[in-house]
Design a protein around this motif. Structure first.
Motif, PDB file in Angstrom:
ATOM      1  N   GLN A 386      43.071  -3.911   3.528  1.00 29.69           N
ATOM      2  CA  GLN A 386      41.657  -4.207   3.291  1.00 29.69           C
ATOM      3  C   GLN A 386      41.488  -5.549   2.584  1.00 29.69           C
ATOM      4  O   GLN A 386      40.552  -6.300   2.886  1.00 29.69           O
ATOM      5  N   MET A 388      43.330  -8.080   3.009  1.00 35.14           N
ATOM      6  CA  MET A 388      43.587  -9.137   3.998  1.00 35.14           C
ATOM      7  C   MET A 388      42.401  -9.377   4.915  1.00 35.14           C
ATOM      8  O   MET A 388      42.363 -10.382   5.632  1.00 35.14           O
ATOM      9  N   GLY A 389      41.436  -8.433   4.956  1.00 39.42           N
ATOM     10  CA  GLY A 389      40.266  -8.618   5.796  1.00 39.42           C
ATOM     11  C   GLY A 389      40.235  -7.748   7.036  1.00 39.42           C
ATOM     12  O   GLY A 389      39.335  -7.895   7.877  1.00 39.42           O
ATOM     13  N   PHE A 390      41.188  -6.824   7.176  1.00 35.49           N
ATOM     14  CA  PHE A 390      41.174  -5.915   8.319  1.00 35.49           C
ATOM     15  C   PHE A 390      40.121  -4.834   8.112  1.00 35.49           C
ATOM     16  O   PHE A 390      39.817  -4.448   6.975  1.00 35.49           O
ATOM     17  N   SER A 461      49.664  -9.219   9.028  1.00 32.05           N
ATOM     18  CA  SER A 461      48.760 -10.296   8.632  1.00 32.05           C
ATOM     19  C   SER A 461      48.886 -11.494   9.574  1.00 32.05           C
ATOM     20  O   SER A 461      47.870 -12.057  10.013  1.00 32.05           O
ATOM     21  N   GLY A 464      47.468 -10.480  12.882  1.00 31.37           N
ATOM     22  CA  GLY A 464      46.014 -10.367  12.748  1.00 31.37           C
ATOM     23  C   GLY A 464      45.327 -11.719  12.830  1.00 31.37           C
ATOM     24  O   GLY A 464      44.267 -11.853  13.453  1.00 31.37           O
ATOM     25  N   ASP A 465      45.935 -12.745  12.205  1.00 27.76           N
ATOM     26  CA  ASP A 465      45.379 -14.108  12.302  1.00 27.76           C
ATOM     27  C   ASP A 465      45.483 -14.637  13.722  1.00 27.76           C
ATOM     28  O   ASP A 465      44.556 -15.274  14.238  1.00 27.76           O
ATOM     29  N   LYS A 470      40.837  -9.901  11.931  1.00 33.07           N
ATOM     30  CA  LYS A 470      40.409  -9.814  10.535  1.00 33.07           C
ATOM     31  C   LYS A 470      38.902 -10.022  10.512  1.00 33.07           C
ATOM     32  O   LYS A 470      38.406 -11.146  10.426  1.00 33.07           O
ATOM     33  N   ALA A 474      39.028 -12.324   3.663  1.00 32.53           N
ATOM     34  CA  ALA A 474      40.112 -11.858   2.808  1.00 32.53           C
ATOM     35  C   ALA A 474      39.691 -11.929   1.352  1.00 32.53           C
ATOM     36  O   ALA A 474      38.761 -12.670   0.986  1.00 32.53           O
TER      37      ALA A 474
END
Length: 489
Positions: A386, A388-390, A461, A464-465, A470, A474
């Motif tokens: 979370q 990390m922005g997911f 991560s 995901g990028d 994401k 973040a």
């Protein structure tokens, strides 16, 4: 309820529309070319026809290398994934002799019992030598050993019920039991996101089935009140019985059931509670006894408790626990008990031994350590994802954490890129989930070390990028917001 951003929903619909349009375009030319050749059907109707066939050929086969990957080791924290290749654009896949050692984030090995265990494994091997791999018989013939009787007593004591009955397959535990418990004139009220085994069991029962909004006790009460007032279709007679079916942890959402509120509603309207603890038994609660222990619900308030041995116990099969009268009735009437081969003796021994480890009856504290580790690992991993922005679904303490992908192109991209970096993940899409809600489902284990989790987070991560999943800023980005910025609740 998952709220999809408009842009994400639009791009996902557009992607599926594009795939559908090109698929139809190719099928049109396929029919033209096939008309020049004689058909092999010789008067038979096509056995595979319709949208299901189209979906398999034009969508699923393109990415089928992301599913059903064979492994050649036990599903521990790390396992060996067999490499495959295709010479016909993924229509068929051929295995090679090469294997890749991968971090396992897909198996339901919550407590780590799927790999060799110092207490369980020697006892399973001894049982194999004594009893053989199979009883080759149903329970009512020659398929009941002393292990099966011991297992049923052990399970009943563990979940806090007077009696239990065990089966050789978890899926069948739901699909074969429900038609025995209820039939025509009965009412099943099922959570909208219940497992397919529950759906098929409810359909096969002949009972009327109604659905309430996922994990929403208030809507459950509305449905109950309306159905009790209306009665049976056409005749409007009172229902013979009403069963409300929920899951302890929802396997595709990672959410905990709002069991206290649901039990209160069912008590108010005199409806039976059927609790599926496939993913929660052994994995949550101070002593691993599932959501009842975790949420403070008395097991006496849950009429039928179902669970499986394939997740936390490293074995196979499932159980139903309830009153002695209920279990005796099932033993006389359930086809899965009367006609199916009984659970394998070594598998039964694995379950008995793993429960003893969980309870500390092996003379060690390993069970308590496993339970503490699965809780710590799950909460740490969820929190880091979370940050990390997911977009991560589910609740704290749940070892199941779906990462939302949405777009169909991101399903194979995420899976393949993770595999390239020796991390094996499970991706899930339609029809297992709604069309727009494709996801990667991460399953955390007590056998994962801190180093394993950090490696997984680093890889996820990076991927995901690369893939663009994401969907939130973040945490480091949030911390750099302007001091005067307002946070709206």
């Amino acid at each position: 309820m998952i709220k999809i951003p408009y842009l994400t929903a639009l791009s996902t619909y557009f992607s599926y529309g594009l795939l559908f349009a090109f698929g139809q375009f190719r099928d049109f030319f396929r029919k033209i070319f096939d008309s020049w050749h004689s058909s092999n059907l010789q008067g038979y109707a096509p056995i595979c026809l319709g949208l299901e066939d189209f979906y398999i050929r034009r969508l699923y086969l393109r990415i089928q290398d992301c599913f059903g990957r064979p492994i050649s080791s036990s599903p521990g924290a790390w396992f060996d994934v067999v490499e495959r290749y295709s010479n016909d654009n993924n229509k068929t896949l051929k295995r090679t002799t090469k294997v890749t050692r991968c971090l396992n984030l897909g198996s339901y090995n919550y407590l780590g019992f799927a790999a060799a265990d110092e207490y369980c494994t020697p006892r399973v091997i001894e049982t194999l030598k004594r009893f053989s791999p199979s009883t080759c018989s149903p329970r009512v013939d020659g398929g009941t050993t002393i292990l099966h009787n011991e297992l049923e007593v052990c399970v009943a004591n563990f979940v806090g019920k007077p009696a239990a009955i065990v089966f050789g397959m978890g899926y069948v535990t739901n699909s074969a039991i429900l038609p025995v418990l209820i039939g025509k004139g009965g009412l099943i009220i099922s959570d909208s996101l219940n497992h397919n085994s529950i759906v098929n069991g409810a359909r096969g029962s002949g009972a009327t089935v109604r659905v309430f909004q996922h994990n929403t006790p208030s809507h459950l009460e509305e449905v109950l009140r309306q159905q009790i007032a209306e009665g049976q279709p056409r005749t409007h007679r009172p229902w013979k019985k009403i069963i409300v079916i929920v899951e302890g942890i929802y396997s595709m959402e990672g959410e905990l059931c709002k069991l206290p509120e649901i039990v209160a509603v069912c008590k108010k309207y005199k409806a039976y509670v059927y609790l599926d603890e496939a993913h929660s038994i052994g994995a949550v609660g101070k002593t691993g006894r599932g959501v009842c222990e975790l949420l403070g619900v008395d097991t006496a308030d849950v009429d039928i408790m179902m669970g499986t041995f394939t997740k936390s116990f490293g074995s196979c099969g499932g159980y139903i626990a309830g009153s002695k009268e209920l279990i005796q009735y099932l033993k006389y009437n359930c086809p899965a008990h009367l006609y199916a081969t009984s659970i394998s003796p070594p598998a039964a021994q694995q379950i008995i031994s793993s429960i003893k480890v969980i309870l500390g009856e092996d003379g060690s504290s390993r069970g308590a350590q496993k339970l503490a580790r699965i809780r710590e690992n799950s909460n740490f991993f969820r929190s880091e994802l979370q940050k990390m922005g997911f977009e991560v679904l589910g609740d704290n303490d749940s070892p199941v954490m779906p990462i939302m992908l949405y777009n169909p192109a991101k399903i194979p991209a995420f899976s393949r890129e993770c595999l390239k970096q020796n991390v094996a993940v499970v991706t899930v899409a339609f029809p297992a989930t709604p069309l727009l809600l494709a996801r990667a489902r991460i399953c955390i284990s007590a056998s994962h070390t801190k180093e394993d989790l950090l490696k997984a987070l680093e890889v996820i991560s990076q991927v995901g990028d690369l893939v663009g999943i994401k969907y939130f800023p973040a945490e480091s980005d949030k911390q750099h917001q302007e001091p005067g910025a307002l946070k709206l609740e």
